[in-house]
Design a protein around this motif. Structure first.
Motif, PDB file in Angstrom:
ATOM      1  N   CYS A   8       0.822  -1.215   0.000  1.00  0.00           N
ATOM      2  CA  CYS A   8       0.000   0.000   0.000  1.00  0.00           C
ATOM      3  C   CYS A   8       0.856   1.265   0.000  1.00  0.00           C
ATOM      4  CB  CYS A   8      -0.939  -0.004   1.200  1.00  0.00           C
ATOM      5  SG  CYS A   8      -2.287  -1.187   1.043  1.00  0.00           S
ATOM      6  N   GLU A   9       1.999   1.238  -0.641  1.00  0.00           N
ATOM      7  CA  GLU A   9       2.870   2.414  -0.696  1.00  0.00           C
ATOM      8  C   GLU A   9       3.007   2.941  -2.113  1.00  0.00           C
ATOM      9  OE1 GLU A   9       6.504   1.674   1.421  1.00  0.00           O
ATOM     10  OE2 GLU A   9       5.444   1.506   3.319  1.00  0.00           O
ATOM     11  N   ASN A  10       1.931   2.860  -2.878  1.00  0.00           N
ATOM     12  CA  ASN A  10       1.973   3.339  -4.259  1.00  0.00           C
ATOM     13  C   ASN A  10       0.951   4.438  -4.513  1.00  0.00           C
ATOM     14  OD1 ASN A  10       4.047   1.563  -5.227  1.00  0.00           O
ATOM     15  ND2 ASN A  10       2.564  -0.093  -5.043  1.00  0.00           N
ATOM     16  N   GLY A  11       0.605   5.193  -3.480  1.00  0.00           N
ATOM     17  CA  GLY A  11      -0.313   6.313  -3.655  1.00  0.00           C
ATOM     18  C   GLY A  11       0.354   7.439  -4.432  1.00  0.00           C
ATOM     19  N   VAL A  12      -0.471   8.266  -5.071  1.00  0.00           N
ATOM     20  CA  VAL A  12       0.038   9.364  -5.902  1.00  0.00           C
ATOM     21  C   VAL A  12      -0.777  10.622  -5.622  1.00  0.00           C
ATOM     22  CG1 VAL A  12       0.323  10.209  -8.277  1.00  0.00           C
ATOM     23  CG2 VAL A  12       0.718   7.791  -7.758  1.00  0.00           C
ATOM     24  N   ILE A  13      -0.075  11.744  -5.473  1.00  0.00           N
ATOM     25  CA  ILE A  13      -0.729  13.053  -5.475  1.00  0.00           C
ATOM     26  C   ILE A  13      -0.141  13.799  -6.661  1.00  0.00           C
ATOM     27  CG2 ILE A  13      -1.105  15.231  -4.292  1.00  0.00           C
ATOM     28  CD1 ILE A  13      -0.871  13.741  -1.636  1.00  0.00           C
ATOM     29  N   LYS A  14      -1.018  14.219  -7.559  1.00  0.00           N
ATOM     30  CA  LYS A  14      -0.570  14.941  -8.744  1.00  0.00           C
ATOM     31  C   LYS A  14      -1.505  16.106  -8.971  1.00  0.00           C
ATOM     32  CE  LYS A  14      -3.203  12.259 -12.092  1.00  0.00           C
ATOM     33  NZ  LYS A  14      -3.219  11.919 -13.486  1.00  0.00           N
ATOM     34  N   GLY A  15      -1.091  17.002  -9.836  1.00  0.00           N
ATOM     35  CA  GLY A  15      -1.956  18.127 -10.123  1.00  0.00           C
ATOM     36  C   GLY A  15      -1.242  19.216 -10.871  1.00  0.00           C
ATOM     37  N   ARG A  16      -1.819  20.392 -10.780  1.00  0.00           N
ATOM     38  CA  ARG A  16      -1.311  21.544 -11.520  1.00  0.00           C
ATOM     39  C   ARG A  16      -1.272  22.753 -10.598  1.00  0.00           C
ATOM     40  NH1 ARG A  16      -2.318  23.354 -17.470  1.00  0.00           N
ATOM     41  NH2 ARG A  16      -1.579  25.471 -17.278  1.00  0.00           N
ATOM     42  N   VAL A  17      -0.221  23.553 -10.738  1.00  0.00           N
ATOM     43  CA  VAL A  17      -0.065  24.791  -9.980  1.00  0.00           C
ATOM     44  C   VAL A  17      -0.449  25.952 -10.896  1.00  0.00           C
ATOM     45  CG1 VAL A  17       1.562  26.289  -8.795  1.00  0.00           C
ATOM     46  CG2 VAL A  17       1.758  23.820  -8.549  1.00  0.00           C
ATOM     47  N   GLU A  18      -1.270  26.867 -10.369  1.00  0.00           N
ATOM     48  CA  GLU A  18      -1.761  27.994 -11.162  1.00  0.00           C
ATOM     49  C   GLU A  18      -1.618  29.291 -10.369  1.00  0.00           C
ATOM     50  OE1 GLU A  18      -5.771  26.653 -11.558  1.00  0.00           O
ATOM     51  OE2 GLU A  18      -5.319  25.471 -13.352  1.00  0.00           O
ATOM     52  N   SER A  19      -1.762  30.394 -11.092  1.00  0.00           N
ATOM     53  CA  SER A  19      -1.766  31.711 -10.469  1.00  0.00           C
ATOM     54  C   SER A  19      -2.600  32.647 -11.328  1.00  0.00           C
ATOM     55  CB  SER A  19      -0.344  32.261 -10.356  1.00  0.00           C
ATOM     56  OG  SER A  19      -0.371  33.641 -10.039  1.00  0.00           O
ATOM     57  N   SER A  20      -3.292  33.580 -10.679  1.00  0.00           N
ATOM     58  CA  SER A  20      -4.095  34.554 -11.425  1.00  0.00           C
ATOM     59  C   SER A  20      -3.233  35.665 -12.008  1.00  0.00           C
ATOM     60  CB  SER A  20      -5.171  35.151 -10.517  1.00  0.00           C
ATOM     61  OG  SER A  20      -4.565  35.859  -9.453  1.00  0.00           O
ATOM     62  N   ILE A  21      -1.985  35.786 -11.540  1.00  0.00           N
ATOM     63  CA  ILE A  21      -1.155  36.903 -12.008  1.00  0.00           C
ATOM     64  C   ILE A  21       0.127  36.474 -12.725  1.00  0.00           C
ATOM     65  CG2 ILE A  21      -2.020  38.453 -10.222  1.00  0.00           C
ATOM     66  CD1 ILE A  21       0.665  38.083  -8.776  1.00  0.00           C
ATOM     67  N   ALA A  22       0.389  35.168 -12.834  1.00  0.00           N
ATOM     68  CA  ALA A  22       1.631  34.738 -13.475  1.00  0.00           C
ATOM     69  C   ALA A  22       1.465  33.361 -14.091  1.00  0.00           C
ATOM     70  CB  ALA A  22       2.777  34.701 -12.452  1.00  0.00           C
ATOM     71  N   GLY A  23       2.201  33.133 -15.166  1.00  0.00           N
ATOM     72  CA  GLY A  23       2.334  31.795 -15.732  1.00  0.00           C
ATOM     73  C   GLY A  23       3.724  31.305 -15.369  1.00  0.00           C
TER      74      GLY A  23
END
Length: 141
Positions: A8-23
């Protein structure tokens, strides 16, 4: 017999980082993962640097509760952005106490967006500073 904890050590947290004022460009943001150790006490576990799409992925996570923190690697480049924690109800959370824990079961994964807090979006009130400036010998300036 296989070790059930290791399975049970194969969990994943993934995603995207965003900002309203910068790319962001690849390598400009680090996402840190902290695991709950005890009541409101978290331990740093792992991190990832965003790619050219602003995406991150942290793998090999065991069952548990996690908090995510996004950091600008060179804060001088984005001085208006603050260290930000993931919160699934409101964006722009700047303290770990307001972060939403992410719960992973056995080999589960979470896919989420983390939006940076900008200083002008967090500090939106009025205020003032007053006082007397003194030299170290106590004489007023």
């Amino acid at each position: 017999e296989p070790d059930s904890n290791q399975e049970c050590e194969n969990g994943v947290i993934k995603g995207r980082v965003e900002s309203s004022i910068a790319g962001f460009l690849a390598g400009e943001v680090r996402v840190d993962v902290f695991r709950l150790q005890s009541e409101r006490r978290y331990q740093f576990l792992n991190s990832d640097i965003i790619d050219e799409n602003g995406e991150f992925r942290v793998e090999g996570l065991p069952i548990g509760d996690y908090v995510l923190r996004a950091n600008i690697i060179d804060p001088a480049k984005y001085p208006a952005l603050l260290v930000t924690y993931f919160n699934n109800i409101m964006n722009q959370v700047t303290s770990w106490q307001d972060a939403t824990p992410i719960t992973l079961g056995c080999n589960q994964w979470a896919d989420l967006n983390l939006t940076f807090a900008a200083i002008n979006e967090v500090l939106n009130g009025t205020g003032s500073i007053s006082g007397i400036v003194s030299y170290s010998n106590g004489e007023p300036q």
